[in-house]
Each structure stands twice: as C-alpha cells, then as structure tokens.
Design an enzyme around this catalytic site. Structure first.
Site, PDB file in Angstrom:
ATOM      1  N   HIS A   1      -3.343  -5.167   0.031  1.00  0.00           N
ATOM      2  CA  HIS A   1      -2.681  -6.014   1.290  1.00  0.00           C
ATOM      3  C   HIS A   1      -3.026  -7.388   1.132  1.00  0.00           C
ATOM      4  O   HIS A   1      -4.262  -7.824   1.562  1.00  0.00           O
ATOM      5  CB  HIS A   1      -3.547  -5.444   2.540  1.00  0.00           C
TER       6      HIS A   1
ATOM      7  N   CYS B   1       0.834  -1.168  -0.070  1.00  0.00           N
ATOM      8  CA  CYS B   1       0.057  -0.135   0.101  1.00  0.00           C
ATOM      9  C   CYS B   1       0.835   1.302  -0.035  1.00  0.00           C
ATOM     10  O   CYS B   1       1.357   1.457  -1.250  1.00  0.00           O
ATOM     11  CB  CYS B   1      -1.144   0.125   1.009  1.00  0.00           C
TER      12      CYS B   1
ATOM     13  N   GLU C   1      -1.993  -9.780   2.860  1.00  0.00           N
ATOM     14  CA  GLU C   1      -1.975 -10.335   4.298  1.00  0.00           C
ATOM     15  C   GLU C   1      -3.464 -10.190   4.541  1.00  0.00           C
ATOM     16  O   GLU C   1      -3.799 -10.947   5.773  1.00  0.00           O
ATOM     17  CB  GLU C   1      -0.877  -9.677   5.072  1.00  0.00           C
TER      18      GLU C   1
END
Length: 426
Positions: A252, A131, A254
C-alpha cells in the site's frame, strides 16, 4: 455546473469493503485512496458492496478508471481449479483461525470486482490494483494465488529468506524489503530512493496471500526476499499519457507514511496514483472524442439563404426526375442553383463526381428531357398503330430484317473494338 462533458472530471470506480458496526453492515473505503484520486484531478465513485450490484455495473457508466484495494480473500474457486494448493483441511482451518477477518469470503465483492477487472481489460480502461486489487487483476487474467504464504512458501525455503508479510502486533508500522526490477514504472518512480546495487525499498505489508503464478500478460516489478511478486504491470497497456495503465501492487504505497505524520516514506510513494490518474484523464479525453456528437455548423443569414435556395433546387429536380412532372417555366431558373452547386463540388471521388455531374445535367436539361420523353412516347404510340395494321407476314419480314441488321451491327462493332485494342497495343 456545466453539463459539457469536457469540463466534467473523470470517474474512478472504487468498490467498498463491508464491515460490521453496532451489529449493522457498513461499507467503507480507505480515505487515503480517495484523497489521492481527488488531489490528482479525478472523482472517486464508490460502488457499494450490496447484493446484486455486480448485475448493475452498466449503471455506473461512464467508467474512466477502476481502483480496487483492500478486502477479504478471493474465493479460491475462481482460481484453484487451475492449480490446487495442496493444503490439508487441518491447515485450512488453522489459516481461518489466524486470519479470521480476511478468510471470511465475500462472494458479492468477488463478483463485482472481477467483473470490473475484466471490463477494464476488454476496453483498456485504466486499472490500479492495490493489495487484494492486484490479486483480483491476476486472477481475472488467469493467474493463481497462494492461499497462505507462510504455509505454501515460507516453510519450504531457508529461514534467512523468510519474510513476515503481516504483523497484527505492529499493523501499520511493519515493513519488509523488496527488490525493484530495473526499467519498470516502479523503478522509475523510486529511482531517487534506490541504492544502485541493491535496488531495494522497504514496503508495508498487510496480507497472507499473494501471487503464485503470474498471468502471462504481466511483467514483475518487485520481489520480496522469499520470491513473492510484490508488483507487476502490463507493458503493452502502460502509457499514462495515452490513457493506458494496467497495474497491480501488493503493498500500500498510499499508507507508507512516517509515524504520526502524513509525510511519505519515499517521494515515489504517491506516483502510482499520480500516473494512474493521469491515464484516467487521458482515457476520458479519448472516450469523449470518440463519442462526442459534432455540433451543427451555424450559418450566417446569407449562407442560410443560399442553403435554402439550393435545397429548393434539389427538391424540384427530384420531382422532375422521379415523377416526370412538367416544370412551370417560371421556376426553371430555380434549378440553376442546384446545378451550379453540384458541378462546383470537387471534394468527391471520381465516381461521385461523375454521378453528380450527370444529375446536374439532368437538372439543367430537365425541360428538354421531358420534351424528348414525350416525343419518344408519341413515336412509340405511332409505331404501335402502324404495326397493328400490318399482316403476320409483314411483321415476320420486319422482325427478320431487324434481326439481320442487329447481327451486322454486332459484327462491325466487334471489328472496330478489336481495331482500337490493336492500335492501343502497338
């Protein structure tokens, strides 16, 4: 814990984000990042967003990897000079109202992260930007950003191509499609989840800014339907097995997890962290190999005694050679060890070997050398005494004689050398 660097896990620096809690500043890092870094075999080292830390980054050495993730908008002064946004003051004010938490510029965080990004680029330290971290990487390499995607991109394209990149009403659940570029790391990680024709995956999105002009060294890995670059990497600095990894992802991975579950949306989601950590581990090994100090060779008792004898031999030879001191006959045998060692050493260049053989000859013949030196001194002293008794005319005749002999010697030597050259040529 052992202090041996070979068993210390590699260090990944992650810069914290500053927030306010109970009227006090607090620093935090998303735990998903930390879990994945630890799970794949590295240690996250959190760099606090504290004033002045950008001047103390050397204190965080050794640095084996850098992961930069969430945070506020980057100060436009870092890139706007290269390419103006064209936004009016009214539009900028509207953006600040809509994205209050993101538009609160944090100059200290900018300084810390841009310094780390440039350090990674200078040393080829593995870098993963998520990001904001991808935007920092692009700016550090001379790229630019859209200050607001909706105003600079969405309003200028057909409505069917427009993409919502942030949804405050469905922050974690919001997704949009991106098209993955073939033959890139992202394509490799998600290949089992991609339709062969569309090559699309659905990613989360928490940003109102993005890459405008991609820095020259990077190659795009994914695009959203409005044309925004959602991922990029440096192909010349990507080989995790060799400790190379420079990449930025706008989304993102994750946090791409199913609702109320830790299960990832796609099996490829954690791959960026896995490959990044692999590169970090390899980089640490390379760094340790390059900087490690070889331990001294441990000799057994017999070899240690031989070493001492040889060193003693060299010491005696050095004294004779340097100071012309006499050698006690009882110590002559001590020179033999050094001479034998020097002449037996063949793992040398020709020049080194010749030099050492000359030294070996000096060691072996040190006593006769001293004797000859004394004889020459006596002869010189005797000649000076004789010449001191000669008249000026006699000395002039003697000088003339030796001058003539020198010329004759030079001519004869010159003819002999030319003869050797001619013989060699024929």
């Amino acid at each position: 814990m052992s202090s041996d660097l070979s068993v210390i896990l590699p260090r990944v620096l992650i810069v914290s984000r500053r927030s306010v809690r109970k009227n006090k500043f607090v620093d935090f890092v998303g735990e998903y990042h930390l879990d994945l870094i630890v799970g794949y075999g590295a240690v996250p080292v959190i760099v606090p967003r504290v004033s002045g830390v950008h001047l103390l980054l050397h204190s965080f050495e050794p640095i084996h990897g850098v992961l930069l993730c969430e945070g506020e908008d980057i100060d436009p002064s870092w890139y706007e000079a290269a390419e103006a946004s064209g936004l009016s003051q009214e539009e900028l004010e509207e953006i600040r109202r809509l994205h209050t938490s993101d538009t609160a510029i944090d100059k200290e965080k900018d300084s810390i992260e841009l310094s780390l990004a440039k350090l990674c680029l200078e040393r080829n330290i593995p870098y993963l930007g998520i990001c904001r971290g991808s935007q920092v990487l692009n700016v550090a390499c001379g790229g630019t950003l859209y200050q607001d995607i909706e105003k600079e991109v969405s309003r200028k394209i057909p409505e069917r191509q427009r993409v919502m990149h942030i949804n405050y009403d469905d922050y974690d659940g919001h997704r949009h499609n991106v098209k993955v570029v073939e033959n890139t790391p992202l394509h490799h990680w998600f290949k089992d989840s991609l339709d062969e024709e569309k090559l699309e995956i659905s990613v989360n999105s928490y940003h109102h800014q993005g890459v405008k002009r991609l820095a020259q060294r990077f190659v795009p890995m994914a695009f959203s339907p409005d044309g925004l670059i959602e991922g990029f990497y440096d192909p010349d600095a990507y080989n995790p097995e060799e400790g190379k990894f420079i990449m930025g992802l706008q989304f993102h991975p994750e946090r791409m997890r199913k609702q109320d579950s830790d299960e990832f949306d796609y099996p490829g989601c954690p791959m960026a962290y896995k490959e990044f950590t692999k590169a970090v581990i390899a980089y640490q090994k390379k760094l340790n190999t390059a900087t490690s100090v070889q331990k001294p060779i441990q000799l057994n008792k017999e070899m240690e005694n031989k070493r001492k004898i040889i060193m003693r031999s060299f010491s005696l030879a050095k004294n004779i050679y340097t100071y012309g001191s006499e050698l006690n006959p009882s110590k002559e045998s001590e020179l033999e060890a050094g001479a034998a060692f020097l002449e037996s050493n063949t793992a040398l260049s020709m020049q080194q070997e010749n030099r050492l053989k000359q030294m070996g000859a000096t060691v072996r013949n040190s006593k006769s050398y001293i004797d000859r030196l004394k004889l020459n001194e006596e002869r010189e002293k005797l000649a000076r005494n004789v010449m001191g008794k000669m008249s000026v005319d006699q000395l002039s005749d003697l000088l003339s004689f030796y001058h003539t002999m020198g010329q004759i010697c030079s001519e004869v030597l010159d003819r002999k050398i030319h003869g050797l050259v001619n013989d060699f040529s024929s």
